[in-house]
Write a protein that holds these residues in place. Structure first.
Motif, mmCIF file in Angstrom:
data_model
loop_
_atom_site.group_PDB
_atom_site.id
_atom_site.type_symbol
_atom_site.label_atom_id
_atom_site.label_comp_id
_atom_site.label_asym_id
_atom_site.label_seq_id
_atom_site.Cartn_x
_atom_site.Cartn_y
_atom_site.Cartn_z
ATOM 1 N N GLN A 1 -16.309 7.888 12.915
ATOM 2 C CA GLN A 1 -15.950 7.691 11.506
ATOM 3 C C GLN A 1 -15.627 6.230 11.212
ATOM 4 O O GLN A 1 -16.012 5.684 10.188
ATOM 5 N N VAL A 2 -14.924 5.584 12.138
ATOM 6 C CA VAL A 2 -14.568 4.181 11.945
ATOM 7 C C VAL A 2 -15.816 3.305 11.955
ATOM 8 O O VAL A 2 -15.946 2.367 11.177
ATOM 9 N N THR A 3 -16.740 3.616 12.840
ATOM 10 C CA THR A 3 -17.968 2.834 12.911
ATOM 11 C C THR A 3 -18.720 2.907 11.582
ATOM 12 O O THR A 3 -19.213 1.893 11.075
ATOM 13 N N ALA A 4 -18.772 4.106 11.009
ATOM 14 C CA ALA A 4 -19.433 4.260 9.716
ATOM 15 C C ALA A 4 -18.677 3.487 8.624
ATOM 16 O O ALA A 4 -19.270 2.865 7.751
ATOM 17 N N GLU A 5 -17.359 3.497 8.728
ATOM 18 C CA GLU A 5 -16.516 2.815 7.748
ATOM 19 C C GLU A 5 -16.748 1.303 7.785
ATOM 20 O O GLU A 5 -16.821 0.639 6.757
ATOM 21 N N LEU A 6 -16.894 0.763 8.996
ATOM 22 C CA LEU A 6 -17.049 -0.682 9.124
ATOM 23 C C LEU A 6 -18.354 -1.169 8.512
ATOM 24 O O LEU A 6 -18.418 -2.266 7.958
ATOM 25 N N ALA A 7 -19.396 -0.337 8.588
ATOM 26 C CA ALA A 7 -20.676 -0.762 8.017
ATOM 27 C C ALA A 7 -20.574 -0.945 6.509
ATOM 28 O O ALA A 7 -21.305 -1.734 5.924
ATOM 29 N N LEU A 8 -19.641 -0.198 5.880
ATOM 30 C CA LEU A 8 -19.482 -0.322 4.431
ATOM 31 C C LEU A 8 -18.864 -1.651 4.035
ATOM 32 O O LEU A 8 -18.940 -2.060 2.893
ATOM 33 N N ALA B 1 0.822 -1.216 0.000
ATOM 34 C CA ALA B 1 0.000 0.000 0.000
ATOM 35 C C ALA B 1 0.854 1.263 0.000
ATOM 36 O O ALA B 1 1.993 1.259 0.464
ATOM 37 N N HIS B 2 0.270 2.314 -0.517
ATOM 38 C CA HIS B 2 0.939 3.613 -0.506
ATOM 39 C C HIS B 2 0.553 4.435 0.711
ATOM 40 O O HIS B 2 1.298 5.325 1.112
ATOM 41 N N ALA B 3 -0.604 4.165 1.260
ATOM 42 C CA ALA B 3 -1.075 4.971 2.390
ATOM 43 C C ALA B 3 -1.870 4.101 3.352
ATOM 44 O O ALA B 3 -2.476 3.101 2.947
ATOM 45 N N MET B 4 -1.828 4.497 4.620
ATOM 46 C CA MET B 4 -2.626 3.806 5.638
ATOM 47 C C MET B 4 -3.602 4.790 6.262
ATOM 48 O O MET B 4 -3.223 5.896 6.646
ATOM 49 N N LEU B 5 -4.854 4.368 6.380
ATOM 50 C CA LEU B 5 -5.822 5.143 7.149
ATOM 51 C C LEU B 5 -5.807 4.588 8.571
ATOM 52 O O LEU B 5 -6.285 3.470 8.804
ATOM 53 N N ALA B 6 -5.194 5.338 9.480
ATOM 54 C CA ALA B 6 -4.930 4.822 10.822
ATOM 55 C C ALA B 6 -5.828 5.486 11.856
ATOM 56 O O ALA B 6 -6.078 6.697 11.800
ATOM 57 N N LEU B 7 -6.284 4.675 12.810
ATOM 58 C CA LEU B 7 -7.032 5.191 13.969
ATOM 59 C C LEU B 7 -6.037 5.357 15.115
ATOM 60 O O LEU B 7 -5.402 4.385 15.535
ATOM 61 N N SER C 1 -8.706 9.834 16.620
ATOM 62 C CA SER C 1 -8.827 10.525 15.334
ATOM 63 C C SER C 1 -8.269 9.630 14.242
ATOM 64 O O SER C 1 -7.480 8.721 14.500
ATOM 65 N N GLN C 2 -8.704 9.900 13.011
ATOM 66 C CA GLN C 2 -8.186 9.155 11.860
ATOM 67 C C GLN C 2 -7.168 10.001 11.111
ATOM 68 O O GLN C 2 -7.368 11.205 10.904
ATOM 69 N N PHE C 3 -6.108 9.343 10.672
ATOM 70 C CA PHE C 3 -5.049 10.007 9.903
ATOM 71 C C PHE C 3 -4.756 9.177 8.664
ATOM 72 O O PHE C 3 -4.711 7.943 8.729
#
Lengths: 378, 320
Positions: free
Chosen positions: A241-248, A171-177, A191-193
């Motif tokens: 934000q993570v909770t919304a992401e997981l539903a996807l 991967a080129h980028a990580m969306l990290a909590l 927060s997400q970065f």
């Protein structure tokens, strides 16, 4: 009635036949030859060349705005393309996370600069992302995240460790909590970065799985400095934000098609064996039902609703199915697992990897807890 | 849901729990749901029938309303005397037809003893038969009439072609969807009120996880039933009938066990209202084709289509 899945079957999609013909034509031209086992669980199989070709053909970021490289197609057209890719065993692992999760999250919470920087490459199938959630002390209990981001002038200093990070080495980028508020507990202060993985101070080490394959990684952050522009969404809003992401990520066709290549191989080898035919019949019935359930949930998502419980049901039943496919076939197939046919090699491979299906993306127990909450039991 | 369907469902939900007799059901028009308006019926579609049969399953209605709907709908241009007697459905037929006369045996006919006429499937030919010459009474595991009908040189009218086992399977799938949902309701209510270890059973994680599985199975069965009705309305459900019946049988196998397990001993008593659902569900697994029958049918369809062809078939049918 206790209706936790009161969805009607999805209505037929206008133009479906033409779109199926188009994606099947693409697959006929671009599906790489190679080891049959790469057609199994193919959303974990990375092939950067295939992803680039798929992006060039307009099949990644299908629903995103054109100004960010997307194609502004209806969500259910994207669903149709995904199920065709997975049913054919296409190696979609390289770009899967960016298309399913990271891109949509940027569209929802990201800044204009973040969208312009990442989305066009993601839609082109050349910029890949990974998910930085799990840590040594935070698996199913995600609120136990301890990796931290400390505010410094103009940016953030990041320290900590992520674990079980699929595809981090590609991967080129990580969306990290990350914990952005010192001393905060549980879901607060997170927060997400979005972090470029070539930033100094990041070390990625493989965690080899039980089949000998390299998918997982552990990712270390040692005084990694990122700018303010790496923060995604509001500071402290990471948990929501993570909770919304997981539903996807729970109700898609990847939650029941991971063993499909094996069922296909069995059908092509079954001949007039009545025992194999009966097993095929049983599995086909479940396949058909799960597709209806996944599609109905996708239709609800496309309507802007948030089918949390329905998605949990689809994933739990789907994972159970894709785990029993190799088990039930093993029980009736007269074959040496050391054999060289595609059928036997797929079987041996899926028997090994299928235990992970009910772990990734929310364990069986977590999902059933969500369903029980939907029933009003907790 | 269409306005007509919503009204039908509301009527059924009010009437079915009152244990109506056959005449009350006929007065309300339910047997004629699938008969065209031109022939004096409602002109409903399979989706309407599915919705009503769910209510029948969820209220443990002890009348063969689904069998009657099918028996009245399938004959082409047949005139059914509205004599107040049941029309019955016979999917298992052994006998011979010659010169419009039938001699033979109809096995496992639901409510056969009460039938004024019987629609029988004789190798794909649909025969309209009168009341039987001789009835050997039997019963289903849930105690409902399931009789063997004997005929000797009875008048038989060929009224079309079809597969009654398939249509009967549709009826059982839809009833099962309602019955398993009702069993789930009872189970949820029970664990919320029954206190053990100082708290309601619902607070125990093991119980929560078990009921999540039951809810998922009820969801799968409900979806299979609704998708089957949609395929019937699209004109061909030769694939969806075996698929839905097999999925229904799996959901019953898994779901009934959990419904009983979380109820404990009380659910095993005659007075508690769980068994009207679970005993029927367990019997329906065998009705109109068991797992082996439909798995062979669906497996043969899949093998004939081939591995890639199966996916093409499933999606083409779904895209209709």
């Amino acid at each position: 009635m206790t209706a936790v899945f009161a969805l009607p079957p999805a209505p037929p999609l206008a133009g479906a036949a033409a779109l199926r013909a188009a994606i099947r034509g693409f697959l006929a031209a671009h599906l790489p030859p190679g080891d049959a086992t790469r057609r199994a669980n193919s959303w974990s199989v990375a092939d950067a060349d295939f992803s680039r070709a798929l992006g060039a053909a307009g099949y990644i970021g299908m629903v995103w705005p054109r100004e960010y490289g997307g194609h502004e197609r209806p969500a259910l057209e994207r669903y149709l393309v995904l199920e065709e890719l997975l049913a054919a065993g296409a190696p979609v692992g390289a770009h899967w996370i960016a298309d399913r999760q990271t891109g949509p999250l940027l569209l929802r919470y990201g800044t204009e600069a973040q969208r312009r920087k990442y989305l066009p490459g993601m839609a082109a199938g050349t910029l890949f992302a990974c998910i930085g959630l799990s840590e040594p002390g935070a698996g199913s209990d995600l609120a136990g995240v301890r990796s931290r981001a400390e505010k410094i002038p103009g940016g953030w200093r990041i320290n900590g460790q992520k674990l079980w990070t699929s595809g981090a080495h590609r991967a080129h980028a990580m969306l990290a909590l990350l914990r952005s508020e010192a001393g905060s507990e549980r879901g607060a202060g997170l927060s997400q970065f979005l972090i470029d993985l070539d930033t100094p101070g990041i070390t990625i080490r493989p965690v080899i799985d039980l089949t000998g394959a390299h998918d997982f990684n552990e990712v270390f952050f040692d005084d990694v400095l990122v700018g303010d522009e790496a923060l995604v969404g509001a500071e402290g809003n990471g948990w929501a934000q993570v909770t919304a992401e997981l539903a996807l990520e729970r109700s898609g066709p990847e939650r029941y098609l991971s063993s499909h290549a094996l069922l296909v191989a069995l059908i092509d080898a079954a001949g007039d064996n009545p025992v194999l035919r009966a097993t095929i019949g049983q599995l086909t019935a479940e396949l058909w039902t799960l597709r209806q359930m996944s599609l109905a949930t996708a239709a609800k998502l496309a309507g802007g609703e948030d089918p949390v419980v329905e998605a949990a049901i689809v994933k739990d039943l789907g994972n159970d199915f894709e785990q029993r496919v190799p088990q039930l076939i093993q029980a009736v197939l007269d074959a040496d697992l050391d054999g060289s046919t595609d059928l036997v090699r797929l079987l041996a491979h899926l028997l090994q990897v299928s235990p992970s299906f009910s772990l990734r993306g929310g364990t069986r127990e977590i999902l059933r807890g969500i369903i029980a909450r939907g029933l009003g039991l907790r | 849901m269409s306005e007509m369907r919503a009204q039908l469902v509301a009527t059924a939900e009010a009437l079915f729990p009152t244990a109506p007799d056959w005449l009350a059901l006929a007065d309300a028009g339910f047997p004629f749901l699938l008969v065209s308006e031109r022939q004096g019926g409602f002109g409903g579609d399979w989706g309407d029938a599915e919705a009503i049969l769910r209510v029948a399953g969820a209220t443990a209605l002890a009348q063969p309303i689904g069998e009657a709907m099918v028996a009245l709908a399938l004959p082409e241009n047949a005139r059914w005397p509205h004599d107040g007697r049941l029309p019955a459905l016979a999917a298992q037929v052994e006998g011979v037809v010659s010169a419009d006369r039938f001699t033979g045996v109809l096995a496992a006919v639901p409510w056969g003893r009460a039938a004024g006429q019987v629609l029988a499937d004789c190798n794909g030919r649909l025969l309209l038969l009168p009341a039987a010459d001789h009835v050997a009474e039997g019963s289903s595991p849930a105690g409902e009439p399931r009789d063997t009908l004997h005929y000797a040189d009875a008048p038989a009218q060929c009224v079309g072609h079809g597969e009654l086992k398939a249509m009967g399977a549709f009826v059982r799938v839809a009833q099962s969807a309602g019955a398993l949902a009702a069993a789930l309701d009872l189970a949820v209510a029970h664990v919320n009120t029954r206190v053990q270890f100082g708290k309601p059973l619902a607070r125990l994680q093991a119980v929560q996880q078990a009921l999540a599985v039951l809810a998922s199975e009820a969801a799968a069965l409900g979806m299979a039933s609704a998708a089957l009705a949609r395929a019937l309305d699209a004109g061909d459900a030769s694939f969806e009938i075996p698929a839905a019946k097999l999925r229904a049988n799996l959901a019953i196998t898994r779901g009934v066990a959990i419904a009983h397990q979380v109820h404990g001993a009380i659910g095993f008593t005659r007075d508690y209202p769980l068994h009207p659902f679970t005993r029927r569900l367990m019997g329906w697994r065998s009705d109109f084709g068991n797992d082996a029958f439909w798995a062979d049918r669906l497996g043969t369809l899949a093998v004939t289509a081939g591995g890639a062809g199966l996916w093409a078939d499933i999606t083409r049918r779904g895209d209709r």
